[in-house]
Scaffold this motif. Structure first.
Motif, PDB file in Angstrom:
ATOM      1  N   ARG A   1     163.116  23.835  37.195  1.00 57.02           N
ATOM      2  CA  ARG A   1     162.922  23.036  35.988  1.00 57.02           C
ATOM      3  C   ARG A   1     164.235  22.483  35.440  1.00 57.02           C
ATOM      4  O   ARG A   1     164.277  21.403  34.847  1.00 57.02           O
ATOM      5  N   ASP A   2     165.317  23.227  35.626  1.00 51.85           N
ATOM      6  CA  ASP A   2     166.605  22.779  35.078  1.00 51.85           C
ATOM      7  C   ASP A   2     167.470  22.103  36.132  1.00 51.85           C
ATOM      8  O   ASP A   2     168.690  21.998  35.971  1.00 51.85           O
ATOM      9  N   PHE A   3     166.865  21.627  37.203  1.00 52.30           N
ATOM     10  CA  PHE A   3     167.634  21.034  38.298  1.00 52.30           C
ATOM     11  C   PHE A   3     168.490  19.874  37.807  1.00 52.30           C
ATOM     12  O   PHE A   3     169.691  19.795  38.113  1.00 52.30           O
ATOM     13  N   ASP A   4     167.889  18.948  37.032  1.00 52.91           N
ATOM     14  CA  ASP A   4     168.634  17.760  36.608  1.00 52.91           C
ATOM     15  C   ASP A   4     169.774  18.132  35.663  1.00 52.91           C
ATOM     16  O   ASP A   4     170.876  17.566  35.729  1.00 52.91           O
ATOM     17  N   ARG A   5     169.533  19.094  34.756  1.00 57.55           N
ATOM     18  CA  ARG A   5     170.592  19.489  33.821  1.00 57.55           C
ATOM     19  C   ARG A   5     171.763  20.102  34.561  1.00 57.55           C
ATOM     20  O   ARG A   5     172.927  19.772  34.297  1.00 57.55           O
ATOM     21  N   ARG A   6     171.459  20.998  35.521  1.00 53.43           N
ATOM     22  CA  ARG A   6     172.547  21.637  36.270  1.00 53.43           C
ATOM     23  C   ARG A   6     173.296  20.615  37.111  1.00 53.43           C
ATOM     24  O   ARG A   6     174.512  20.693  37.270  1.00 53.43           O
ATOM     25  N   ALA A   7     172.578  19.628  37.648  1.00 50.99           N
ATOM     26  CA  ALA A   7     173.248  18.587  38.446  1.00 50.99           C
ATOM     27  C   ALA A   7     174.179  17.760  37.578  1.00 50.99           C
ATOM     28  O   ALA A   7     175.299  17.408  37.981  1.00 50.99           O
ATOM     29  N   ALA A   8     173.720  17.451  36.337  1.00 53.68           N
ATOM     30  CA  ALA A   8     174.570  16.673  35.434  1.00 53.68           C
ATOM     31  C   ALA A   8     175.814  17.463  35.036  1.00 53.68           C
ATOM     32  O   ALA A   8     176.927  16.923  34.968  1.00 53.68           O
ATOM     33  N   GLU A   9     175.625  18.754  34.766  1.00 52.64           N
ATOM     34  CA  GLU A   9     176.771  19.588  34.403  1.00 52.64           C
ATOM     35  C   GLU A   9     177.761  19.697  35.550  1.00 52.64           C
ATOM     36  O   GLU A   9     178.978  19.686  35.356  1.00 52.64           O
ATOM     37  N   ALA A  10     177.212  19.796  36.775  1.00 43.36           N
ATOM     38  CA  ALA A  10     178.081  19.891  37.946  1.00 43.36           C
ATOM     39  C   ALA A  10     178.892  18.617  38.131  1.00 43.36           C
ATOM     40  O   ALA A  10     180.050  18.642  38.563  1.00 43.36           O
TER      41      ALA A  10
ATOM     42  N   ALA B   1     179.879   5.312  42.775  1.00 42.66           N
ATOM     43  CA  ALA B   1     179.966   5.545  41.332  1.00 42.66           C
ATOM     44  C   ALA B   1     178.661   6.073  40.788  1.00 42.66           C
ATOM     45  O   ALA B   1     178.621   6.831  39.821  1.00 42.66           O
ATOM     46  N   THR B   2     177.613   5.679  41.393  1.00 44.40           N
ATOM     47  CA  THR B   2     176.292   6.141  40.903  1.00 44.40           C
ATOM     48  C   THR B   2     176.074   7.599  41.160  1.00 44.40           C
ATOM     49  O   THR B   2     175.003   8.135  40.875  1.00 44.40           O
ATOM     50  N   GLY B   3     177.002   8.318  41.673  1.00 47.72           N
ATOM     51  CA  GLY B   3     176.844   9.752  41.885  1.00 47.72           C
ATOM     52  C   GLY B   3     177.014  10.563  40.616  1.00 47.72           C
ATOM     53  O   GLY B   3     176.879  11.773  40.640  1.00 47.72           O
ATOM     54  N   ARG B   4     177.392   9.910  39.479  1.00 45.80           N
ATOM     55  CA  ARG B   4     177.622  10.666  38.248  1.00 45.80           C
ATOM     56  C   ARG B   4     176.425  10.557  37.322  1.00 45.80           C
ATOM     57  O   ARG B   4     175.816   9.510  37.193  1.00 45.80           O
ATOM     58  N   TYR B   5     176.071  11.649  36.724  1.00 43.19           N
ATOM     59  CA  TYR B   5     174.977  11.678  35.747  1.00 43.19           C
ATOM     60  C   TYR B   5     175.558  11.591  34.345  1.00 43.19           C
ATOM     61  O   TYR B   5     176.658  12.063  34.079  1.00 43.19           O
ATOM     62  N   ALA B   6     174.819  11.085  33.414  1.00 41.18           N
ATOM     63  CA  ALA B   6     175.228  11.007  32.012  1.00 41.18           C
ATOM     64  C   ALA B   6     174.353  11.932  31.189  1.00 41.18           C
ATOM     65  O   ALA B   6     173.141  11.939  31.341  1.00 41.18           O
ATOM     66  N   LEU B   7     174.983  12.735  30.313  1.00 42.11           N
ATOM     67  CA  LEU B   7     174.204  13.641  29.476  1.00 42.11           C
ATOM     68  C   LEU B   7     173.275  12.863  28.560  1.00 42.11           C
ATOM     69  O   LEU B   7     172.149  13.281  28.276  1.00 42.11           O
ATOM     70  N   VAL B   8     173.762  11.706  28.115  1.00 37.49           N
ATOM     71  CA  VAL B   8     172.904  10.880  27.266  1.00 37.49           C
ATOM     72  C   VAL B   8     171.671  10.433  28.036  1.00 37.49           C
ATOM     73  O   VAL B   8     170.545  10.436  27.531  1.00 37.49           O
ATOM     74  N   ALA B   9     171.873  10.060  29.315  1.00 39.34           N
ATOM     75  CA  ALA B   9     170.753   9.620  30.141  1.00 39.34           C
ATOM     76  C   ALA B   9     169.745  10.729  30.293  1.00 39.34           C
ATOM     77  O   ALA B   9     168.532  10.525  30.206  1.00 39.34           O
ATOM     78  N   VAL B  10     170.225  11.941  30.517  1.00 37.54           N
ATOM     79  CA  VAL B  10     169.313  13.075  30.669  1.00 37.54           C
ATOM     80  C   VAL B  10     168.486  13.259  29.413  1.00 37.54           C
ATOM     81  O   VAL B  10     167.275  13.516  29.454  1.00 37.54           O
ATOM     82  N   GLY B  11     169.134  13.124  28.260  1.00 40.09           N
ATOM     83  CA  GLY B  11     168.406  13.278  27.001  1.00 40.09           C
ATOM     84  C   GLY B  11     167.299  12.259  26.860  1.00 40.09           C
ATOM     85  O   GLY B  11     166.187  12.588  26.439  1.00 40.09           O
TER      86      GLY B  11
END
Length: 638
Positions: A283-292, A333-343
């Motif tokens: 369930r937290d896969f996307d959050r952990r990926a963004a943090e990583a 560049a698209t390899g980075r996640y944004a915390l705002v995007a996740v929200g």
């Protein structure tokens, strides 16, 4: 349609019912407005065909076909089409109004989605496409712009304007491809043909775009992009955005195979595979990926896809521009996640989940209303506080007789307590001609009717003077009459010809009648006093019994009365009842049995022999006269 003309519609009432309130968007085929349905007092979307296209009969037919194709779909993840109308020069559709944003808007805002969020979004999209595929329809233009997310997070697929019945999904004009180039399957580019697996390809491309933020094939022109779809495979998303799990790579590469046979067979199968991959991610896969990834910046959105109408016959074969260093850098560049995007994504998914959990409440028309028995549907709606009106039944090839064929508002639509829902029951499938099965064996007749889609009714038997036993005499309704396949077709089978009643008719005439029926006739003579001579006094089988050609039948004919004459000669009756003259009986006593037999037979008598020995010891009668053909009995002795 230019802006001036488009604005002139605002404030007008189309078809005396739909008041145009504002313009939402303008596309290549039509302009979309927000309008109010004055009759039902609800907000709707109106899609008005550009007047410049109204002269194109093929396009008008395609536009009207959009209404028929989309109106046939009843699914909570499909934008409902309520009506299709014409008001003067304006040809338009009336659709469900979805207040919210497109999936393209979401991508623009967040750059790309986490793998689990992307799979969450894909599931209602594929559920909508699956409903279309089960109905034999192909969307042909699957892309983020046609995926809407309303304020409650509900996902809906829009614009079935390019949908076609799968069996007729050919080029709309010779050599012309319709669709958005970035999502076209190779077969659409090469030949212009599309089936449900072409939608699967486009969905695979869209999944690639959701998790990477870009399309897999990019070039300076739409033609070059189309060329890449034919000559280059869609790469695994992880090759562009590291960290994408293998399960997502597999989904994309399978769905975008150049060989349609290697793709999921339809959106329903692809949905099952996506759901399995989704359930396999924590369930937290996307959050952990963004943090990583350790990023805080919002990603820039990918450029909108090319949209064009291409001539399939002019596609060059040497147009594969190499990817530039800038392309590769943008992909990395698209390899980075944004915390705002996740929200943002979490909010969208949460809203969709809340809607999904509450959609069974009766502030919505039940999703499964289509196909329910009319009385069950009526009870369900009334239990939910809704009024029910039943419209005149219509024929439907997808819903059985007596079940709900459509509802207004449609299944899944929001309705207020006390609002009226109109249910239209099915009269059964569309009438078709009953095939001619006369003269066929019963099994073959049944098979023919089933192959034509008809329901078999009762089988009865009847005699026939013209149809052989165990062959079909006819059907009810008769051959050639149009009848819904849901109405049973009864079959009448011949039990054979009917044995006529012959008692009292002339013997010769009766025998000839039976022989003309192909029967083998045996005639017996019997003397019955008080009955006319030469008439039938009994028959076997009896009147009305079924018989077939070649059957043996017997009639018994009354003999004539014997004639007695007082002259020098006496007359008797032969075996056929005819008059015959008596002749002298020679005495054979003492003669050899063989000689006596020969002499009597030469005289016209029949002979029977009894006892043992070689000579005649007794004879009956031994003298006098007897009818010619009568029997003389000889008794042997030593």
């Amino acid at each position: 349609m230019d802006t001036t003309v488009a604005d002139l519609l605002v404030g007008r009432v189309l078809d005396g019912r739909y008041r145009i309130e504002s313009r939402i968007a303008r596309g290549g085929m039509a302009t979309v407005y927000v309008a109010r349905d004055i009759r039902l007092d609800r907000i709707v979307a109106i899609k008005v065909m550009h007047s410049a296209l109204a002269a194109d009969e093929d396009f008008v037919a395609r536009f009207i076909g959009e209404a028929k194709a989309a109106a046939a779909l009843s699914h909570p993840n499909v934008v409902a089409v309520y009506d299709q109308r014409t008001d003067g020069e304006h040809v338009f559709l009336v659709m469900e109004y979805v207040e919210g944003a497109t999936l393209r808007d979401t991508l623009t805002a967040v750059g790309r989605l986490g793998p689990r969020a992307a799979l969450e979004i894909m599931q209602p999209v594929l559920a909508a496409l699956g409903a279309a595929h089960r109905a034999g329809l192909v969307h042909r233009d699957v892309k983020p712009e046609n995926v809407l997310i309303n304020e409650d997070g509900q996902v809906k697929v829009a614009d079935f304007g390019l949908a076609r019945a799968e069996s007729a999904s050919k080029l709309t004009k010779t050599g012309v491809i319709i669709g958005t180039v970035g999502y076209l399957a190779p077969e659409q580019v090469v030949s212009g043909t599309a089936d449900v697996r072409s939608d699967v390809y486009a969905a695979g491309v869209m999944l690639f775009e959701l998790v990477t933020g870009r399309l897999p094939h990019q070039a300076d022109t739409a033609l070059a992009v189309a060329y890449k779809h034919v000559n280059e495979v869609v790469p695994p998303p992880s090759s562009v955005a590291p960290g994408i799990p293998q399960a997502v790579d597999d989904l994309v590469t399978d769905a975008t195979s150049h060989d349609p046979r290697r793709r999921p067979r339809d959106a329903g199968q692809f949905l099952a595979e996506v759901a399995e991959a989704f359930n396999g991610l924590p369930r937290d896969f996307d959050r952990r990926a963004a943090e990583a990834a350790g990023t805080t910046a919002v990603m820039e959105s990918a450029a909108p896809p090319h949209t064009a109408v291409l001539d399939a016959g002019t596609l060059p074969r040497e147009m594969a521009p190499a990817r530039t260093r800038a392309d590769r850098a943008a992909g990395a560049a698209t390899g980075r996640y944004a915390l705002v995007a996740v929200g943002v994504v979490v909010a969208v998914i949460f809203g969709w989940a809340v809607w999904y959990q509450t959609s069974g409440q009766y502030d919505h028309v039940p999703e499964k209303i289509i196909g329910m028995r009319l009385e069950d549907a009526r009870s369900a709606l009334r239990d939910g506080g809704l009024d029910v009106r039943v419209a005149k039944a219509v024929y439907s090839d997808r819903v059985r007789k007596g079940e709900v064929a459509r509802s207004d508002p449609p299944a899944g639509a929001r309705v207020a307590k006390g609002e009226t829902v109109t249910l239209t029951p099915s009269r059964g499938r569309t009438p078709r001609e009953v095939p001619d099965v006369e003269g066929k064996p019963l099994d073959e007749a049944r098979r023919t009717l089933r192959d034509k889609g008809f329901t078999l009714g009762q089988t009865s038997t009847s005699t026939s003077q013209t149809v052989a036993k165990d062959r079909v005499i006819g059907t009810d309704p008769p051959a050639g009459e149009r009848r819904s396949p849901d109405e049973p077709v009864d079959i009448v089978v011949s039990s054979g010809m009917s044995m006529p009643g012959l008692i009292g008719t002339g013997g010769d005439a009766a025998a000839n009648q039976l022989r003309s029926m192909g029967l083998e006739v045996k005639v017996e003579k019997r003397k019955v006093d008080g009955r006319p001579a030469d008439t039938v006094i009994s028959q076997d089988p009896s009147e009305g019994t079924g018989v077939s050609r070649g059957d043996k039948v017997t009639i018994v004919v009354n003999k004539r009365d014997c004639i007695v004459d007082a002259g020098p000669f006496q007359f008797g009756c032969d075996d056929d009842g005819g008059a015959t003259r008596n002749i002298p009986v020679p005495d054979m006593t003492g003669r050899a049995v063989d000689d006596a037999r020969a002499a009597l037979e030469d005289s016209g008598f029949k002979v029977t022999v009894a006892g043992f020995g070689g000579k005649v010891r007794f004879q009956n009668p031994s003298s006098g006269q007897a009818p010619r053909g009568s029997t003389i009995t000889l008794v042997r002795g030593p």
